[in-house]
Design a protein around this motif. Structure first.
Motif, PDB file in Angstrom:
ATOM      1  N   LYS A   1      -2.350  -5.453  -7.617  1.00 22.33           N
ATOM      2  CA  LYS A   1      -3.517  -5.237  -6.756  1.00 22.33           C
ATOM      3  C   LYS A   1      -3.192  -5.521  -5.295  1.00 22.33           C
ATOM      4  O   LYS A   1      -3.574  -4.766  -4.407  1.00 22.33           O
ATOM      5  CB  LYS A   1      -4.680  -6.112  -7.208  1.00 22.33           C
ATOM      6  N   VAL A   2      -2.487  -6.614  -5.056  1.00 18.05           N
ATOM      7  CA  VAL A   2      -2.189  -7.004  -3.681  1.00 18.05           C
ATOM      8  C   VAL A   2      -1.201  -6.030  -3.042  1.00 18.05           C
ATOM      9  O   VAL A   2      -1.425  -5.562  -1.919  1.00 18.05           O
ATOM     10  CB  VAL A   2      -1.667  -8.457  -3.627  1.00 18.05           C
ATOM     11  N   LEU A   3      -0.134  -5.696  -3.736  1.00 14.76           N
ATOM     12  CA  LEU A   3       0.860  -4.790  -3.160  1.00 14.76           C
ATOM     13  C   LEU A   3       0.266  -3.423  -2.837  1.00 14.76           C
ATOM     14  O   LEU A   3       0.555  -2.856  -1.783  1.00 14.76           O
ATOM     15  CB  LEU A   3       2.069  -4.638  -4.081  1.00 14.76           C
ATOM     16  N   SER A   4      -0.580  -2.916  -3.715  1.00 15.89           N
ATOM     17  CA  SER A   4      -1.174  -1.603  -3.454  1.00 15.89           C
ATOM     18  C   SER A   4      -2.091  -1.623  -2.236  1.00 15.89           C
ATOM     19  O   SER A   4      -2.245  -0.613  -1.543  1.00 15.89           O
ATOM     20  CB  SER A   4      -1.927  -1.087  -4.684  1.00 15.89           C
ATOM     21  N   ARG A   5      -2.696  -2.763  -1.934  1.00 16.31           N
ATOM     22  CA  ARG A   5      -3.614  -2.860  -0.793  1.00 16.31           C
ATOM     23  C   ARG A   5      -2.898  -3.100   0.533  1.00 16.31           C
ATOM     24  O   ARG A   5      -3.385  -2.662   1.578  1.00 16.31           O
ATOM     25  CB  ARG A   5      -4.632  -3.982  -1.036  1.00 16.31           C
ATOM     26  N   ILE A   6      -1.770  -3.815   0.490  1.00 14.98           N
ATOM     27  CA  ILE A   6      -1.086  -4.098   1.759  1.00 14.98           C
ATOM     28  C   ILE A   6       0.027  -3.101   2.077  1.00 14.98           C
ATOM     29  O   ILE A   6       0.440  -2.991   3.227  1.00 14.98           O
ATOM     30  CB  ILE A   6      -0.543  -5.541   1.818  1.00 14.98           C
ATOM     31  N   ALA A   7       0.501  -2.366   1.076  1.00 14.65           N
ATOM     32  CA  ALA A   7       1.602  -1.416   1.282  1.00 14.65           C
ATOM     33  C   ALA A   7       1.323  -0.379   2.371  1.00 14.65           C
ATOM     34  O   ALA A   7       2.218  -0.073   3.169  1.00 14.65           O
ATOM     35  CB  ALA A   7       1.962  -0.728  -0.036  1.00 14.65           C
TER      36      ALA A   7
END
Length: 171
Positions: free
Chosen positions: A130-136
């Motif tokens: 979830k975090v990687l998809s939002r900050i990428a």
């Protein structure tokens, strides 16, 4: 275990958007942050550290966490935590806008390009997907982490993916 991640951005606006995403992810319980700071470097090269929302309340606690983590990186965790707690509480009470309680964070700030900014986060727990998809989508340049090599590579790949090669034969 708490992990530290520092990511640089070309401008303050992008770093602030990432900071807003991290706070939203925290609210959604996809991310548990111990602390997060925004570090900016102005056009004249001056580094400024923008602390958390509640610096007086959080000062000693976040100072101890930052100091302990930096001490761990320097192989002196108890000394780092003690110095961090003392410095954190004093500087937080003295200033809500600027919290330069560690030379380490300031040093990272000096690695920024003038006009650039970085988000430095102490992460306790994370739902990685979830975090990687939002900050990428924001990209960024990884300045420093305390992650394992495999975790660090996943983060690098997410925020700075290699462009697909064109013109190569396919099998």
């Amino acid at each position: 275990m708490t992990d530290m991640i520092a990511v640089a951005y070309n401008d303050e606006a992008t770093a602030k958007q990432v900071l807003a995403e991290l706070h939203a992810l925290k609210t959604e319980h996809s991310l548990h942050l111990a602390d997060v700071v925004l570090v900016t470097r102005n056009e004249e090269g001056k580094v400024k550290i923008h602390s958390s929302d509640n610096p007086v309340v959080d000062g000693a606690v976040s100072g101890a966490i930052w100091g302990g983590l930096i001490g761990l990186l320097l192989l002196q965790p108890l000394l780092g935590a003690a110095i961090g707690a003392a410095t954190g509480s004093v500087t937080a009470a003295a200033s809500e806008d600027e919290d330069d309680n560690t030379a380490f964070i300031n040093q990272l700030g000096h690695r920024l390009q003038p006009g650039g900014a970085a988000v430095i986060a102490l992460i306790i727990d994370v739902t990685e997907e979830k975090v990687l998809s939002r900050i990428a989508p924001y990209g960024g340049d990884l300045l420093h982490t305390s992650l394992t090599l495999a975790e660090e590579q996943r983060l690098r790949d997410a925020i700075n993916p290699q462009p697909a090669r064109t013109g190569e034969p396919t099998a």
